[in-house]
Scaffold this motif. Structure first.
Motif, PDB file in Angstrom:
ATOM      1  N   PRO A 270      19.558  17.697 -13.584  1.00 53.72           N
ATOM      2  CA  PRO A 270      20.712  16.817 -13.792  1.00 53.72           C
ATOM      3  C   PRO A 270      21.255  16.260 -12.481  1.00 53.72           C
ATOM      4  CG  PRO A 270      20.940  18.812 -15.104  1.00 53.72           C
ATOM      5  CD  PRO A 270      19.766  19.028 -14.194  1.00 53.72           C
ATOM      6  N   VAL A 271      21.521  14.961 -12.478  1.00 53.16           N
ATOM      7  CA  VAL A 271      22.141  14.329 -11.310  1.00 53.16           C
ATOM      8  C   VAL A 271      23.644  14.533 -11.452  1.00 53.16           C
ATOM      9  CG1 VAL A 271      22.495  12.168 -10.069  1.00 53.16           C
ATOM     10  CG2 VAL A 271      20.272  12.662 -11.104  1.00 53.16           C
ATOM     11  N   ARG A 272      24.183  15.486 -10.694  1.00 57.72           N
ATOM     12  CA  ARG A 272      25.578  15.882 -10.852  1.00 57.72           C
ATOM     13  C   ARG A 272      26.035  16.617  -9.593  1.00 57.72           C
ATOM     14  NH1 ARG A 272      24.188  20.824 -15.072  1.00 57.72           N
ATOM     15  NH2 ARG A 272      23.360  22.269 -13.471  1.00 57.72           N
ATOM     16  N   VAL A 273      27.332  16.818  -9.504  1.00 56.93           N
ATOM     17  CA  VAL A 273      27.879  17.658  -8.448  1.00 56.93           C
ATOM     18  C   VAL A 273      27.773  19.103  -8.914  1.00 56.93           C
ATOM     19  CG1 VAL A 273      29.899  18.222  -7.060  1.00 56.93           C
ATOM     20  CG2 VAL A 273      29.462  15.849  -7.704  1.00 56.93           C
ATOM     21  N   ASP A 274      26.995  19.897  -8.215  1.00 58.93           N
ATOM     22  CA  ASP A 274      26.874  21.316  -8.523  1.00 58.93           C
ATOM     23  C   ASP A 274      26.832  22.092  -7.212  1.00 58.93           C
ATOM     24  OD1 ASP A 274      24.242  20.992  -7.557  1.00 58.93           O
ATOM     25  OD2 ASP A 274      23.376  20.856  -9.561  1.00 58.93           O
ATOM     26  N   ARG A 275      26.514  23.358  -7.286  1.00 59.70           N
ATOM     27  CA  ARG A 275      26.559  24.224  -6.105  1.00 59.70           C
ATOM     28  C   ARG A 275      25.755  23.652  -4.937  1.00 59.70           C
ATOM     29  NH1 ARG A 275      24.467  29.830  -7.793  1.00 59.70           N
ATOM     30  NH2 ARG A 275      22.634  28.542  -8.176  1.00 59.70           N
ATOM     31  N   GLU A 276      24.537  23.188  -5.230  1.00 58.41           N
ATOM     32  CA  GLU A 276      23.664  22.711  -4.158  1.00 58.41           C
ATOM     33  C   GLU A 276      24.030  21.308  -3.690  1.00 58.41           C
ATOM     34  OE1 GLU A 276      22.050  26.158  -5.961  1.00 58.41           O
ATOM     35  OE2 GLU A 276      22.498  24.245  -6.949  1.00 58.41           O
ATOM     36  N   THR A 277      24.289  20.409  -4.632  1.00 59.04           N
ATOM     37  CA  THR A 277      24.591  19.037  -4.211  1.00 59.04           C
ATOM     38  C   THR A 277      25.954  18.941  -3.526  1.00 59.04           C
ATOM     39  OG1 THR A 277      25.495  18.426  -6.389  1.00 59.04           O
ATOM     40  CG2 THR A 277      23.144  18.061  -6.033  1.00 59.04           C
ATOM     41  N   LEU A 278      26.893  19.757  -3.962  1.00 57.93           N
ATOM     42  CA  LEU A 278      28.180  19.820  -3.256  1.00 57.93           C
ATOM     43  C   LEU A 278      27.968  20.261  -1.820  1.00 57.93           C
ATOM     44  CD1 LEU A 278      31.267  19.777  -3.071  1.00 57.93           C
ATOM     45  CD2 LEU A 278      31.284  22.052  -4.120  1.00 57.93           C
ATOM     46  N   SER A 279      27.021  21.179  -1.623  1.00 57.01           N
ATOM     47  CA  SER A 279      26.741  21.677  -0.267  1.00 57.01           C
ATOM     48  C   SER A 279      26.191  20.575   0.630  1.00 57.01           C
ATOM     49  CB  SER A 279      25.746  22.847  -0.338  1.00 57.01           C
ATOM     50  OG  SER A 279      26.288  23.921  -1.072  1.00 57.01           O
ATOM     51  N   LEU A 280      25.473  19.609   0.046  1.00 54.19           N
ATOM     52  CA  LEU A 280      24.985  18.472   0.835  1.00 54.19           C
ATOM     53  C   LEU A 280      26.147  17.716   1.460  1.00 54.19           C
ATOM     54  CD1 LEU A 280      22.386  17.012  -1.687  1.00 54.19           C
ATOM     55  CD2 LEU A 280      21.790  17.952   0.549  1.00 54.19           C
ATOM     56  N   GLY A 281      27.118  17.352   0.629  1.00 54.36           N
ATOM     57  CA  GLY A 281      28.264  16.606   1.129  1.00 54.36           C
ATOM     58  C   GLY A 281      29.139  17.429   2.047  1.00 54.36           C
ATOM     59  N   TYR A 282      29.289  18.702   1.715  1.00 55.25           N
ATOM     60  CA  TYR A 282      30.146  19.587   2.507  1.00 55.25           C
ATOM     61  C   TYR A 282      29.572  19.810   3.908  1.00 55.25           C
ATOM     62  CZ  TYR A 282      33.174  23.598   3.515  1.00 55.25           C
ATOM     63  OH  TYR A 282      34.095  24.455   4.078  1.00 55.25           O
ATOM     64  N   ALA A 283      28.237  19.966   3.966  1.00 55.55           N
ATOM     65  CA  ALA A 283      27.586  20.184   5.262  1.00 55.55           C
ATOM     66  C   ALA A 283      27.276  18.873   5.980  1.00 55.55           C
ATOM     67  CB  ALA A 283      26.293  20.984   5.068  1.00 55.55           C
ATOM     68  N   GLY A 284      27.181  17.774   5.216  1.00 53.06           N
ATOM     69  CA  GLY A 284      26.832  16.487   5.815  1.00 53.06           C
ATOM     70  C   GLY A 284      25.340  16.340   6.036  1.00 53.06           C
ATOM     71  N   VAL A 285      24.561  16.664   5.003  1.00 57.45           N
ATOM     72  CA  VAL A 285      23.101  16.634   5.089  1.00 57.45           C
ATOM     73  C   VAL A 285      22.559  15.502   4.230  1.00 57.45           C
ATOM     74  CG1 VAL A 285      20.982  17.959   4.671  1.00 57.45           C
ATOM     75  CG2 VAL A 285      23.018  19.116   5.500  1.00 57.45           C
ATOM     76  N   TYR A 286      21.493  14.895   4.678  1.00 52.64           N
ATOM     77  CA  TYR A 286      20.830  13.790   3.983  1.00 52.64           C
ATOM     78  C   TYR A 286      20.558  14.176   2.531  1.00 52.64           C
ATOM     79  CZ  TYR A 286      17.687   9.703   3.891  1.00 52.64           C
ATOM     80  OH  TYR A 286      17.093   8.491   3.637  1.00 52.64           O
ATOM     81  N   SER A 287      20.977  13.341   1.606  1.00 54.61           N
ATOM     82  CA  SER A 287      20.913  13.698   0.184  1.00 54.61           C
ATOM     83  C   SER A 287      19.498  13.949  -0.313  1.00 54.61           C
ATOM     84  CB  SER A 287      21.575  12.603  -0.658  1.00 54.61           C
ATOM     85  OG  SER A 287      22.973  12.575  -0.452  1.00 54.61           O
ATOM     86  N   SER A 288      18.505  13.245   0.223  1.00 50.49           N
ATOM     87  CA  SER A 288      17.142  13.433  -0.267  1.00 50.49           C
ATOM     88  C   SER A 288      16.517  14.736   0.212  1.00 50.49           C
ATOM     89  CB  SER A 288      16.253  12.250   0.132  1.00 50.49           C
ATOM     90  OG  SER A 288      16.080  12.191   1.530  1.00 50.49           O
TER      91      SER A 288
END
Length: 333
Positions: A270-288
């Motif tokens: 699922p394309v959604r905000v979850d534990r891992e995808t939130l961590s991308l934004g929180y850490a500032g890491v490239y989404s792909s």
């Protein structure tokens, strides 16, 4: 306020969450549906741009040319666009895309490397194309310095330059500051674009903030289909624009139906905000980096969040996906 130009990226950035596995038939069906729903531009390519299919980024179910074949003839309103990364795609690739009906291209670089796009921007203009400069990972450069990079792209001939929040890490004031910095240095005739990821659930809000401060080209995708938690969801963005009484060309209900009936069923993860995808934004890491990091975490018994935090600590950027396994092995040691 100038009428916003809505660019859909479901068929380019939206390649990432399904491992670039759209079939030719699915691409054609979605392109026609998006065109009939009134979007102004439809971007089609491998998730990492033309010629992106590789061991590093992942191979597509089809080639770029199979995805693009026959699309331009089906479009009645939308401009067919694509994206290239210097060092991956060549001018020969772009010429081939132009001959297949692609009218517009975005030249994507890291936010400190605009000079690597000069040759490609100039080449695209010689082909008579509409050209956008695409400054990725915009949170990794200050507003002033990012604007100076935008100026390099403008001077090379770009018609528009984008603030590209590839990590979904920018807060609303961060977006405002970067758009304002662009306005201070760019010519009034140069458009400003915004491309937001949704990792902190700010994709739509940041897009609206950018528009209110001068951005006229707005990126979005159906259901947010894109890397990480996805992009600004197109149907949500259009609903918000309707509530704001902002004029545009899109049909909300057609977009909603296409999002729910065609795109959402394709999502294996699922394309959604979850534990891992939130961590991308929180850490500032490239989404792909998401799927690559999840695979490494599973293989080596690590926490995906820990890998993402380590990638951020090392300042890793798009194009370094092949280093994620090395980072995981270092963490085990």
């Amino acid at each position: 306020m100038k009428k916003p130009y809505i660019q859909d990226v479901t068929l380019r950035d939206g390649m990432h969450p399904i491992g670039h596995q759209y079939t030719k038939e699915q691409v054609k069906e979605l392109a026609i549906a998006l065109d009939r729903a009134g979007v102004d531009a439809i971007e089609i390519a491998h998730g990492d741009g033309l010629a992106g299919g590789s061991f590093t980024f992942g191979f597509g179910a089809q080639t770029d040319w199979e995805w693009l074949e026959g699309i331009s003839e089906e479009l009645t309103h939308a401009r067919l666009t694509t994206l290239i990364l210097p060092g991956i795609a060549t001018m020969e690739d772009l010429e081939k895309a132009k001959n297949m009906g692609v009218e517009s291209v975005r030249i994507a670089t890291h936010c400190t490397e605009a000079d690597t796009a000069i040759q490609h921007i100039q080449g695209a203009k010689k082909l008579g194309m509409d050209v956008g400069g695409f400054l990725m990972m915009a949170h990794m450069n200050s507003p002033k310095n990012l604007a100076e990079q935008a100026k390099i792209m403008e001077q090379a001939g770009a018609d528009c330059v984008y603030v590209t929040d590839s990590a979904g890490a920018l807060l609303m004031n961060d977006v405002k500051d970067r758009i304002e910095a662009f306005k201070e240095i760019l010519e009034p005739s140069t458009e400003i674009g915004i491309h937001c990821h949704h990792n902190l659930s700010l994709g739509v809000a940041n897009t609206i903030i950018a528009m209110q401060h001068g951005a006229t080209r707005l990126d979005a995708s159906l259901t947010g289909m894109g890397a990480g938690a996805g992009n600004a969801p197109l149907e949500v963005l259009i609903a918000v624009l309707n509530k704001m009484e902002v004029s545009h060309n899109c049909d909300l209900y057609k977009l909603m139906d296409t999002a729910e009936d065609i795109v959402r069923p394709l999502q294996k993860r699922p394309v959604r905000v979850d534990r891992e995808t939130l961590s991308l934004g929180y850490a500032g890491v490239y989404s792909s980096f998401l799927l690559h990091s999840e695979r490494a975490a599973q293989k080596y018994g690590l926490d995906t969040r820990a890998i993402l935090e380590e990638l951020a600590r090392r300042g890793m950027v798009g194009g370094q996906e092949d280093m994620i396994v090395d980072v995981a092995l270092d963490m085990i040691k």
